[in-house]
Design an enzyme around this catalytic site. Sequence first.
Site, PDB file in Angstrom:
ATOM      1  N   ASP A 122      66.890 -17.570   5.826  1.00 54.36           N
ATOM      2  CA  ASP A 122      67.110 -17.595   7.271  1.00 54.36           C
ATOM      3  C   ASP A 122      67.751 -18.904   7.744  1.00 54.36           C
ATOM      4  OD1 ASP A 122      65.709 -15.257   7.105  1.00 54.36           O
ATOM      5  OD2 ASP A 122      64.190 -15.792   8.603  1.00 54.36           O
ATOM      6  N   HIS A 182      64.330 -20.451   3.644  1.00 54.53           N
ATOM      7  CA  HIS A 182      65.369 -20.974   4.538  1.00 54.53           C
ATOM      8  C   HIS A 182      66.361 -21.780   3.709  1.00 54.53           C
ATOM      9  CE1 HIS A 182      61.933 -20.096   7.131  1.00 54.53           C
ATOM     10  NE2 HIS A 182      62.793 -19.951   8.120  1.00 54.53           N
TER      11      HIS A 182
HETATM   12 NI    NI Z   1      64.501 -18.634  11.694  1.00 51.08          NI
END
Ligand code: NI
Length: 510
Positions: free
Chosen positions: A308, A452
């Site tokens: 992400d 991430h």
């Molecule tokens: Ni996010």
Amino acid sequence: MAPDRPVITVVVAMVVLLGLVYLATRPSGPMSPIGSETTSHGSPEESAPAVPATGEPDQLTVVDPSEVADLDEAELAYDGDLDVVVRYPVLPNAEPLTDFLDRTLTAGVQAFDAASPGAESYEAEWQITAANDDVVGVRMISLETDSEGTRECYSTYWYDTATGEAFESTRLFAGQEQLAEANGLVREGVPDAAEAGTIHPLGSLYDSVGFNPDGDLVVEFDAGQVAQAGEGRVHAVLGRDAAEPLLSEWGTRVRDAATVGVRSFAIDGPPEADTDGRAAPAPGHLSPVDENVDCSDPETKCVALTYDDGPGGGTPALLDTLAEYDARATFFVTGVPVMEDPLTVRRAYAEGHEIANHTHEHPDLTGLGAGGVRSELATVQALVYRETGYTPDLMRPPYGATDDNVASVTADMGLAQILWSIDTNDWKDRNASVVKGRALDGASDGAIILMHDIHDTSISASHDIIRELDSRGYTMVTVSQMLGTTEPGRTYVDGAPAPPQESPSPEEDA
Ligand code: NI
């Protein structure tokens, strides 16, 4: 058609000698007005001898519009704040082409408007690049102006007057393999290796392909697309013989049509059928699903790695590792990183990864109204579409925060909501071995793992995670591969084998 071959210029002869491909840039100049590059033939009307096709060796053939019977033009009607002046040609008995141009050009303007917060204006003019037998070619030259300045962009469309089918430029290639081969030749012609790395066999890049009057294949890229915007149009010329084996049957017909001069072209009557393109996807449009992998097979253990908030500085290294293990991942991208590093998004898509929507500015969507949610998602849809030609099917709400309003907007926009089954909490614990431990401890068939790609520790952990999952016999797949067809608006947390959930039928939903 050989007797109609025009004079081969010294430049073209040199190109052929130099290995059949070259790539060059030239400063972006003002848009040429329609017809400015045409020449008068001056041949005696009564004998009507064959005339040569006209155009420069590094450009697509240009057809004199006055040779196309009753050629007219229309202006796109655009609803919005953007200053839009887009004109396109209208040929009698070619209504499917008119509809196709109206639809396609509108989508292009909408995507520019939604993807560019500083969008000011969009102007486009047209040229006819082929009009022979049953083939018509339309080249669009557009000027996109936003807060960064003005860029000249190109796209070329093809039309079969007999069947009423309109095609984008990648249909000139026989298939994805041939497009990839052409891409390799184009890359070889680039002097700068960094520049070559930005060129992938995608429909978004190969959207303006045609032929010069000699039948050499000409590929042109928009200003700023594969090189600095200041370098203007970047183009490659693949010699006729080198291009020949890469062409589809349609591509060969287009080549033949673009290499003869045009006299009094007219379309006799309406097309026999309006099928508007072919069922199979055009070359350059990649699926995030690999047909050779079946996650529902009990022998196949699938895991979906998801990243992400990126792309980030470490994403290219992550892509290298994924490629090394033939692993796929899903990138839930946000708007600003895509604007700052569109090339990495394009590369990820070209290498088989799934690009999904994580909103423009990463707000808690439950605090926004329907318009706010739509706008957050629409910006990223447009950014990804402009860069890759792909429209995401999946989104992930920031913080996993969703409600009925988000469900309703995502359902309307065709986006399924993807949460996760394993949270590595890698944003909190910037420690690669902790992140690695959480990912691997939780890994199981059907797991969706959240990380991430904006943290170096997560990139570093991922190298180990990917190697270890591979050695444990897992297949690392995209989320769409794992879930199969998803239902827009619905929320998914994993792809673990489970009894199928009944979804309400439209009748019960009232
Ligand atoms: Ni996010």
